[in-house]
Design a protein around this motif. Sequence first.
Motif, PDB file in Angstrom:
ATOM      1  N   THR A   1       0.843  -1.181   0.000  1.00 21.85           N
ATOM      2  CA  THR A   1       0.000   0.000   0.000  1.00 21.85           C
ATOM      3  C   THR A   1       0.884   1.237   0.000  1.00 21.85           C
ATOM      4  O   THR A   1       2.113   1.123  -0.045  1.00 21.85           O
ATOM      5  N   LEU A   2       0.268   2.429   0.041  1.00 19.07           N
ATOM      6  CA  LEU A   2       1.044   3.656   0.049  1.00 19.07           C
ATOM      7  C   LEU A   2       2.059   3.628   1.186  1.00 19.07           C
ATOM      8  O   LEU A   2       1.715   3.380   2.338  1.00 19.07           O
ATOM      9  N   GLY A   3       3.339   3.840   0.856  1.00 18.58           N
ATOM     10  CA  GLY A   3       4.396   3.818   1.852  1.00 18.58           C
ATOM     11  C   GLY A   3       5.139   2.502   1.949  1.00 18.58           C
ATOM     12  O   GLY A   3       6.173   2.416   2.628  1.00 18.58           O
ATOM     13  N   THR A   4       4.663   1.459   1.274  1.00 19.11           N
ATOM     14  CA  THR A   4       5.341   0.166   1.326  1.00 19.11           C
ATOM     15  C   THR A   4       6.698   0.239   0.618  1.00 19.11           C
ATOM     16  O   THR A   4       6.819   0.815  -0.456  1.00 19.11           O
ATOM     17  N   LEU A   5       7.698  -0.354   1.227  1.00 20.91           N
ATOM     18  CA  LEU A   5       9.054  -0.397   0.680  1.00 20.91           C
ATOM     19  C   LEU A   5       9.498  -1.848   0.519  1.00 20.91           C
ATOM     20  O   LEU A   5       9.148  -2.695   1.353  1.00 20.91           O
TER      21      LEU A   5
END
Length: 363
Positions: free
Chosen positions: A154-158
């Motif tokens: 999701t948004l922010g996943t690295l």
Amino acid sequence: MKAYVQRCFFLCASLGALTAHGQITITSADVTSQFAVGNTLTYRFDTLTTSVNIGAPGASSWNFSFLRSDSVQALTSVALSSVPSSIRNQFPGTSYAMRASLTFQGLSGTAYQFFTLSGDLLNPGFGARDNGTGFLILTSKNNPTELFYKLPSTLGTLWRTTFTTTLALNGSALSTTTHDATYVVDAYGPMTFPGGAVHEALRIRKTDIINGTPVRSFIFLARNAASVIITACDTNVISGTITHCGSNIQWSSPINTDVQASGDLPSGFALEQNYPNPISAQSASSSGGSLSTTIRFSVPQASVVSLKVFNALGQEVAQLVAGEHATGAYAVRWNANELASGVYYYRLTAGGVVQTKRMVVVR
């Protein structure tokens, strides 16, 4: 061949789910549905555009309505059992295979891109063989297997993946390439495609150290498999209008998820009127709220088939079918939810025959 290998590495960039105007989550269930046998993903390549606005991290939006379709590559999800054992056995533990046509060593061939779903989505590589003798085998293997997607994402996943790709012909290595790639999901919002269709999407920023040289690219994804991939000349850029580096900008129309053969043996090429037509809110109420329609066509002999939809200005808005089809009658169920009200045309090209019909969308 090098261009095809690059395209295959980006094949799964279109997988994902999203909630409108919110953060995007990619799950194993999304991946499974995208790889359903029979699904066709059509990639297009813009070879001339060099300047693109990639937006900014966080909530953003993107206008890709100017993208060209200079060449096309269709990939179809197939059962693993249909992949020749000479290729399949080199990729044990594979979950999914996508098939495409290509040319190598001056010969026509069939290529298979492999993916493994084991918590995360992994890419072991691809294999191909010539269509004549079948003895010319080309493989591209990633060791260790490339981590293509961290799931759920999701948004922010690295995530980070390091691997070496070996390209080999009949078991003899032709080249090796080292990769140290870092991904971050850093933006989300609507993206506008040629023809005016709008797809809610996320943006993944990728930095790959390839044989010691950094390469930065941006992958824009939508839940219906629409995607755009841009490589930046400036490896430090994260926003604004950038210069694209590389041979082409790659983009894909939404995945075609429902093409079925009836088993009938037609006497000639035929394109039937879509039903329902007009595609309206009234028809949507009887199909679960979806502005969908069914288009039927027939081919009397094995043919390379193309079925496209155009708006009143002649701009392509969707490619529903692309690739070789056996003799038979087919039905395509198409979702037109993202189209504005208006007149559209759908065109069948097969066996040197071109047929076009008119349909209407009423919201």
